[in-house]
Design a protein around this motif. Structure first.
Motif, PDB file in Angstrom:
ATOM      1  N   ALA A 207       0.836  -1.202   0.000  1.00 11.46           N
ATOM      2  CA  ALA A 207       0.000   0.000   0.000  1.00 11.46           C
ATOM      3  C   ALA A 207       0.875   1.257   0.000  1.00 11.46           C
ATOM      4  O   ALA A 207       0.598   2.226  -0.723  1.00 11.46           O
ATOM      5  N   SER A 208       1.948   1.224   0.772  1.00 14.09           N
ATOM      6  CA  SER A 208       2.874   2.353   0.818  1.00 14.09           C
ATOM      7  C   SER A 208       3.576   2.529  -0.532  1.00 14.09           C
ATOM      8  O   SER A 208       3.721   3.644  -1.038  1.00 14.09           O
ATOM      9  N   PHE A 209       4.002   1.425  -1.115  1.00 15.12           N
ATOM     10  CA  PHE A 209       4.643   1.435  -2.432  1.00 15.12           C
ATOM     11  C   PHE A 209       3.686   1.985  -3.480  1.00 15.12           C
ATOM     12  O   PHE A 209       4.051   2.852  -4.284  1.00 15.12           O
ATOM     13  N   ALA A 210       2.448   1.530  -3.469  1.00 14.20           N
ATOM     14  CA  ALA A 210       1.440   1.980  -4.435  1.00 14.20           C
ATOM     15  C   ALA A 210       1.155   3.469  -4.272  1.00 14.20           C
ATOM     16  O   ALA A 210       0.946   4.181  -5.254  1.00 14.20           O
ATOM     17  N   LYS A 211       1.172   3.930  -3.039  1.00 15.12           N
ATOM     18  CA  LYS A 211       0.935   5.350  -2.775  1.00 15.12           C
ATOM     19  C   LYS A 211       2.051   6.204  -3.382  1.00 15.12           C
ATOM     20  O   LYS A 211       1.790   7.249  -3.978  1.00 15.12           O
ATOM     21  N   ARG A 212       3.290   5.726  -3.256  1.00 16.30           N
ATOM     22  CA  ARG A 212       4.420   6.451  -3.848  1.00 16.30           C
ATOM     23  C   ARG A 212       4.315   6.458  -5.373  1.00 16.30           C
ATOM     24  O   ARG A 212       4.597   7.469  -6.017  1.00 16.30           O
ATOM     25  N   LEU A 213       3.903   5.335  -5.951  1.00 17.17           N
ATOM     26  CA  LEU A 213       3.747   5.267  -7.406  1.00 17.17           C
ATOM     27  C   LEU A 213       2.669   6.238  -7.866  1.00 17.17           C
ATOM     28  O   LEU A 213       2.829   6.939  -8.872  1.00 17.17           O
ATOM     29  N   ALA A 214       1.557   6.268  -7.152  1.00 17.46           N
ATOM     30  CA  ALA A 214       0.446   7.143  -7.512  1.00 17.46           C
ATOM     31  C   ALA A 214       0.859   8.615  -7.426  1.00 17.46           C
ATOM     32  O   ALA A 214       0.453   9.431  -8.254  1.00 17.46           O
ATOM     33  N   ALA A 215       1.674   8.942  -6.427  1.00 17.99           N
ATOM     34  CA  ALA A 215       2.120  10.326  -6.254  1.00 17.99           C
ATOM     35  C   ALA A 215       2.962  10.794  -7.432  1.00 17.99           C
ATOM     36  O   ALA A 215       2.888  11.960  -7.832  1.00 17.99           O
ATOM     37  N   THR A 216       3.736   9.885  -8.002  1.00 19.46           N
ATOM     38  CA  THR A 216       4.596  10.249  -9.133  1.00 19.46           C
ATOM     39  C   THR A 216       3.932   9.984 -10.475  1.00 19.46           C
ATOM     40  O   THR A 216       4.358  10.515 -11.497  1.00 19.46           O
ATOM     41  N   GLY A 217       2.916   9.110 -10.464  1.00 23.23           N
ATOM     42  CA  GLY A 217       2.278   8.727 -11.722  1.00 23.23           C
ATOM     43  C   GLY A 217       3.125   7.766 -12.536  1.00 23.23           C
ATOM     44  O   GLY A 217       2.834   7.479 -13.683  1.00 23.23           O
ATOM     45  N   GLN A 218       4.170   7.263 -11.943  1.00 22.88           N
ATOM     46  CA  GLN A 218       5.098   6.353 -12.632  1.00 22.88           C
ATOM     47  C   GLN A 218       4.900   4.932 -12.100  1.00 22.88           C
ATOM     48  O   GLN A 218       5.311   4.618 -10.985  1.00 22.88           O
ATOM     49  N   TYR A 219       4.280   4.082 -12.930  1.00 28.31           N
ATOM     50  CA  TYR A 219       3.983   2.712 -12.510  1.00 28.31           C
ATOM     51  C   TYR A 219       4.925   1.690 -13.136  1.00 28.31           C
ATOM     52  O   TYR A 219       4.749   0.495 -12.957  1.00 28.31           O
ATOM     53  N   ALA A 220       5.942   2.152 -13.857  1.00 26.24           N
ATOM     54  CA  ALA A 220       6.877   1.244 -14.532  1.00 26.24           C
ATOM     55  C   ALA A 220       7.547   0.264 -13.566  1.00 26.24           C
ATOM     56  O   ALA A 220       7.674  -0.922 -13.908  1.00 26.24           O
ATOM     57  N   PRO A 221       7.959   0.679 -12.375  1.00 27.71           N
ATOM     58  CA  PRO A 221       8.591  -0.299 -11.475  1.00 27.71           C
ATOM     59  C   PRO A 221       7.670  -1.471 -11.128  1.00 27.71           C
ATOM     60  O   PRO A 221       8.114  -2.615 -11.081  1.00 27.71           O
ATOM     61  N   LEU A 222       6.391  -1.186 -10.932  1.00 25.20           N
ATOM     62  CA  LEU A 222       5.435  -2.245 -10.631  1.00 25.20           C
ATOM     63  C   LEU A 222       5.215  -3.128 -11.856  1.00 25.20           C
ATOM     64  O   LEU A 222       5.181  -4.351 -11.751  1.00 25.20           O
ATOM     65  N   ARG A 223       5.090  -2.511 -13.021  1.00 27.38           N
ATOM     66  CA  ARG A 223       4.912  -3.286 -14.258  1.00 27.38           C
ATOM     67  C   ARG A 223       6.091  -4.234 -14.484  1.00 27.38           C
ATOM     68  O   ARG A 223       5.911  -5.374 -14.894  1.00 27.38           O
ATOM     69  N   GLN A 224       7.298  -3.734 -14.245  1.00 23.69           N
ATOM     70  CA  GLN A 224       8.494  -4.570 -14.423  1.00 23.69           C
ATOM     71  C   GLN A 224       8.505  -5.733 -13.438  1.00 23.69           C
ATOM     72  O   GLN A 224       8.926  -6.832 -13.779  1.00 23.69           O
ATOM     73  N   LEU A 225       8.034  -5.493 -12.246  1.00 25.64           N
ATOM     74  CA  LEU A 225       8.032  -6.526 -11.219  1.00 25.64           C
ATOM     75  C   LEU A 225       7.023  -7.626 -11.516  1.00 25.64           C
ATOM     76  O   LEU A 225       7.334  -8.810 -11.413  1.00 25.64           O
ATOM     77  N   VAL A 226       5.823  -7.254 -11.920  1.00 22.30           N
ATOM     78  CA  VAL A 226       4.768  -8.254 -12.130  1.00 22.30           C
ATOM     79  C   VAL A 226       4.672  -8.740 -13.574  1.00 22.30           C
ATOM     80  O   VAL A 226       4.080  -9.794 -13.837  1.00 22.30           O
ATOM     81  N   GLY A 227       5.219  -7.991 -14.504  1.00 19.83           N
ATOM     82  CA  GLY A 227       5.121  -8.308 -15.922  1.00 19.83           C
ATOM     83  C   GLY A 227       5.459  -9.745 -16.300  1.00 19.83           C
ATOM     84  O   GLY A 227       4.721 -10.383 -17.055  1.00 19.83           O
TER      85      GLY A 227
END
Length: 140
Positions: free
Chosen positions: A61-81
């Protein structure tokens, strides 16, 4: 294998907790429902298929909040892709035998009774809207 995996998107639901207790060497989750509303749904799927990959619910949840704040979801996409296979109906390489979409419009007229009920419902809604103000109008 878990079909209709959207049934486990709520991590606190009894059904989700029961499914996650199942013992299996390999876990696969299938769903026709894309993750659209909350990244916590994605976390719940991965908590079933790859426990710990995305951390605890709180850490994610904390990680997702940081992603949302920046609008950059590439790190999550790379992890789950590497763990996601998304099949699109438009991709003929994935399913060559899938026919093109066919739409047929069929018009059905209301019976007299149905039309009467419909008109009464429309009239009642109009009257309710006329009586309401401000935020109350948004209910309709």
């Amino acid at each position: 294998m878990l079909d209709e995996a959207q049934a486990i998107k709520n991590p606190v639901a009894q059904q989700t907790r029961a499914v996650k207790k199942l013992q299996a060497a390999t876990r696969i989750a299938l769903t026709g429902t894309p993750v659209e509303n909350r990244l916590s749904d994605l976390w719940s799927f991965f908590d079933f298929t790859h426990p710990g990959l995305l951390g605890s619910e709180r850490v994610f949840a904390s990680f997702a909040k940081r992603l949302a704040a920046t609008g950059q979801y590439a790190p999550l996409r790379q992890l789950v892709g590497p763990y996601i296979l998304r099949r699109l109906k438009s991709d003929k390489r994935v399913i060559a035998d899938l026919p093109d979409k066919t739409e047929v419009a069929a018009w059905c007229h209301l019976t007299v009774v149905q039309a009467t009920h419909y008109q009464q419902a429309v009239k009642a809604l109009e009257q309710a809207l006329e009586r309401s103000e401000g935020m109350e109008r948004s209910r309709f």
